[in-house]
Design a protein around this motif. Structure first.
Motif, PDB file in Angstrom:
ATOM      1  N   HIS A  69       0.810  -1.209  -0.096  1.00 54.08           N
ATOM      2  CA  HIS A  69      -0.077  -0.112   0.088  1.00 54.08           C
ATOM      3  C   HIS A  69       0.834   1.265  -0.049  1.00 54.08           C
ATOM      4  N   GLU A  85      -7.595   3.076  -7.784  1.00 52.65           N
ATOM      5  CA  GLU A  85      -8.436   2.995  -6.697  1.00 52.65           C
ATOM      6  C   GLU A  85      -8.038   3.741  -5.480  1.00 52.65           C
ATOM      7  N   SER A  86      -6.453   3.937  -5.372  1.00 49.54           N
ATOM      8  CA  SER A  86      -6.115   4.722  -4.158  1.00 49.54           C
ATOM      9  C   SER A  86      -6.232   6.293  -4.492  1.00 49.54           C
ATOM     10  N   GLU A  89      -9.570   7.001  -3.611  1.00 50.94           N
ATOM     11  CA  GLU A  89      -9.793   7.167  -2.071  1.00 50.94           C
ATOM     12  C   GLU A  89      -9.244   8.353  -1.514  1.00 50.94           C
ATOM     13  N   ALA A 124      -8.401   3.440   5.971  1.00 50.68           N
ATOM     14  CA  ALA A 124      -9.621   3.326   5.200  1.00 50.68           C
ATOM     15  C   ALA A 124     -10.249   4.750   5.085  1.00 50.68           C
ATOM     16  N   ARG A 126     -11.940   6.507   3.130  1.00 52.33           N
ATOM     17  CA  ARG A 126     -13.254   6.881   2.949  1.00 52.33           C
ATOM     18  C   ARG A 126     -14.243   6.566   4.307  1.00 52.33           C
ATOM     19  N   ASN A 160      -8.244  -2.534   8.469  1.00 53.10           N
ATOM     20  CA  ASN A 160      -8.429  -1.284   7.846  1.00 53.10           C
ATOM     21  C   ASN A 160      -8.330  -1.775   6.234  1.00 53.10           C
ATOM     22  N   ILE A 164     -11.265  -1.228   3.182  1.00 53.55           N
ATOM     23  CA  ILE A 164     -10.978  -0.711   2.033  1.00 53.55           C
ATOM     24  C   ILE A 164     -11.426  -1.704   0.946  1.00 53.55           C
ATOM     25  N   ARG A 168     -14.423  -1.031  -1.929  1.00 53.62           N
ATOM     26  CA  ARG A 168     -13.889  -1.284  -3.432  1.00 53.62           C
ATOM     27  C   ARG A 168     -14.888  -2.312  -4.072  1.00 53.62           C
TER      28      ARG A 168
END
Length: 597
Positions: A69, A85-86, A89, A124, A126, A160, A164, A168
């Motif tokens: 990550h 995706e990251s 977010e 996470a 979001r 976490n 995530i 997703r």
């Protein structure tokens, strides 16, 4: 275009792998291993299978996933090498728009975190609602988690990551927890009401019959009306009571035959500086169920009575479970003369709130009119969180005894009173507190707490002459609870004699253990299983309104996972919209099954 579960279940292995690509950052093997267990009964089932795959992996594999990550404010972010995706977010959380000071703060936290743990900080971003944490929330969480034990923080990072992945996955399958979002939003609005002194500090405190308490009751009542309840009112002790009539009701004529009633609900008061979900989740989940029935124009073969109990925590007056106790005829008139910290009696508070004290005896329910009582509650503990399970079925509520007391010694000069001549009330309380800890541990599953400890008008250079304290003793069954209490009281007496102090002690609560009714527990189990989730059975160490209703009717509870290690009675108490959504759907299934019976 969003995928469907049927597509995933019937796709070829390669195609199914492509459908789940990107869930775990640069780590496709988790989804690949999980796909071997197709078909999945629900997305919740798929999510649970993936958590189990990762839980079975060795620590090297888990660390590799964490290290895959990007850092929140490291070179990866500056170099724009985040996955799509990251990037999405972190943009939702405002991390692409940091001020220089904020960016520097996050970079410093990143460096400190990596130095302490050896892997990047995972959050996470979001958030529990899916709408994104703000920058300050992220920074505060970063700073708080730096103090965690490395083993705990490794598990927290993985939790976490699962969150995530959950978000997703919902994006890929075009699924939104709309019911959970509504329940979440109701909690946020209710939390706007807090007692003076706490509200200004941004803390949530709602104690019995304060202005904030009455405003909370009004909000719950209005939410019930908007949801389509047929009757909504506030009773003589401040409970908010909503009733949705059975299918015998004719809206056109207003006529209805008598029908049995299912009672559900929980409390809306809080501890001081508490969390948003304790109790309140058990009010809003059934409100959401009734609203969906009303929207569909459907009624059940029984009435549904949802109650927001006015008092459960015992914070303003020594009258715990006042709201639910009144419904089983256990309102003690002596409580009316109790005074709060400001000298306001309960009688005066009730009169100020416009409650009809003389009507309290008429609140008692006839158990013959009821099918039973069910309650949804946040777990208030770490078990479901550690197991990555959103729901748990309660087997029993622990019995408890509470006391408030005071050691009375002799105040004297701290510099001139020899150690062997002291009658130190605080040391007496401290010795008792350490005994509590050791004695409860002997049982393995008993717990004992001295939550209040206070030296009135204490001074740094005075041997304490008085020390007020509380005792909270709990165990899975009454015999074990009583043995614990007997040993503690014997030690209290021994300490008093040996130290030359006296004491006062008042029992403020004695609640029997409340095992779940087998038939109702099985209904919750079937509801959980219908969501594709495993059934996890667990006791409740905390007391609940269900304990009081248990005395007159069958009861059973459903627990919802808490985040932040399941902490409760704390501002960090949290859950997420997906788990709330599952709780609503579980209760909907229970209602449908009960109707079919």
């Amino acid at each position: 275009m969003a995928y469907t579960l049927d597509q995933l279940n019937t796709a070829s292995p390669d195609e199914a792998q492509r459908m789940l690509d990107g869930l775990y950052e640069h780590t496709p093997w988790i989804a690949a291993e999980a796909l071997k267990q197709r078909p999945f009964r629900s997305l919740a089932h798929l999510k649970h299978v993936m958590t189990q795959v990762l839980a079975r992996a060795d620590q090297d594999a888990q660390l590799a996933l964490i290290r895959a990550h990007p850092e929140l404010a490291g070179k990866a972010m500056v170099a724009k090498t985040l996955t799509a995706e990251s990037t999405n977010e972190q943009g939702k959380a405002g991390l692409t728009e940091c001020t220089p000071d904020e960016f520097a703060r996050i970079q410093k936290l990143n460096a400190d975190y990596n130095a302490r743990f050896g892997f990047p900080f995972i959050l996470a971003v979001r958030g529990p609602r899916g709408a994104g944490l703000n920058k300050q929330q992220i920074i505060d969480t970063f700073a708080r988690r730096l103090a965690n034990h490395p083993d705990f923080e490794l598990a927290e990072a993985l939790r976490n990551i699962h969150r995530i992945v959950e978000i997703r996955l919902a994006d890929k399958f075009g699924v939104e927890p709309t019911l959970g979002n509504d329940v979440w939003d109701w909690h946020e609005k209710l939390a706007l009401h807090s007692d003076p002194g706490f509200a200004e500090a941004g803390q949530l405190t709602v104690t019995y019959l304060t202005d904030a308490h009455r405003a909370a009751a009004a909000f719950i009542a209005q939410t019930m009306r908007e949801a389509g309840f047929d009757e909504v009112g506030i009773d003589a002790v401040g409970n908010v009571v909503g009733r949705y009539y059975s299918d015998s009701y004719s809206r056109s004529t207003g006529e209805r035959r008598s029908a049995k009633t299912l009672m559900t609900g929980s409390h809306y008061d809080t501890v001081r500086n508490g969390g948003k979900y304790d109790g309140r989740l058990g009010i809003f989940v059934p409100i959401a169920c009734v609203r969906e029935l009303h929207r569909a124009g459907r009624r059940l073969p029984f009435d549904v009575e949802v109650i927001g109990f006015a008092e459960e925590e015992g914070q303003r007056y020594k009258a715990t479970f006042l709201g639910s106790g009144a419904l089983i005829g256990q309102f003690n008139p002596d409580w009316l003369d109790q005074q709060d910290a400001d000298g306001v009696t309960m009688r005066d508070a009730m009169q100020h709130a416009g409650l009809a004290i003389d009507d309290i005896p008429r609140l008692q329910r006839n158990p013959k009119d009821y099918l039973g009582f069910i309650e949804v509650h946040i777990e208030q503990g770490p078990v479901l969180n550690e197991l990555n399970l959103p729901l748990g079925v309660v087997t029993s509520i622990n019995g408890s005894i509470r006391f408030v007391g005071e050691f009375i010694g002799q105040a004297s000069h701290a510099g001139t009173t020899p150690m062997d001549r002291r009658r130190d009330a605080a040391c007496a309380a401290a010795e008792l507190a350490l005994y509590l800890e050791a004695r409860a541990a002997q049982d393995g599953d008993s717990v004992a707490t001295m939550g209040l400890l206070n030296v009135p008008n204490g001074s740094i250079n005075v041997v304490p002459g008085r020390c007020a304290f509380s005792l909270d003793l709990r165990a899975p069954n009454d015999a074990q609870r009583d043995a614990l209490a007997a040993d503690v009281l014997e030690k209290l007496q021994q300490i008093s004699v040996r130290r030359g102090v006296t004491y006062t002690l008042e029992e403020t609560l004695r609640a029997s253990a409340a095992p779940s009714d087998p038939a109702w527990q099985q209904r919750w189990e079937r509801a959980v299983e219908s969501l594709g989730l495993p059934i996890f059975r667990m006791p409740s160490g905390a007391g609940h309104d269900a304990m009081k209703l248990h005395e007159v009717m069958p009861q059973a509870m459903l627990f919802v996972r808490g985040e932040n290690a399941g902490i409760s009675h704390n501002p960090l108490e949290s859950t997420n919209a997906e788990d709330m959504d599952l709780a609503v759907r579980a209760m909907q299934r229970l209602l449908e099954d009960l109707a079919a019976e």
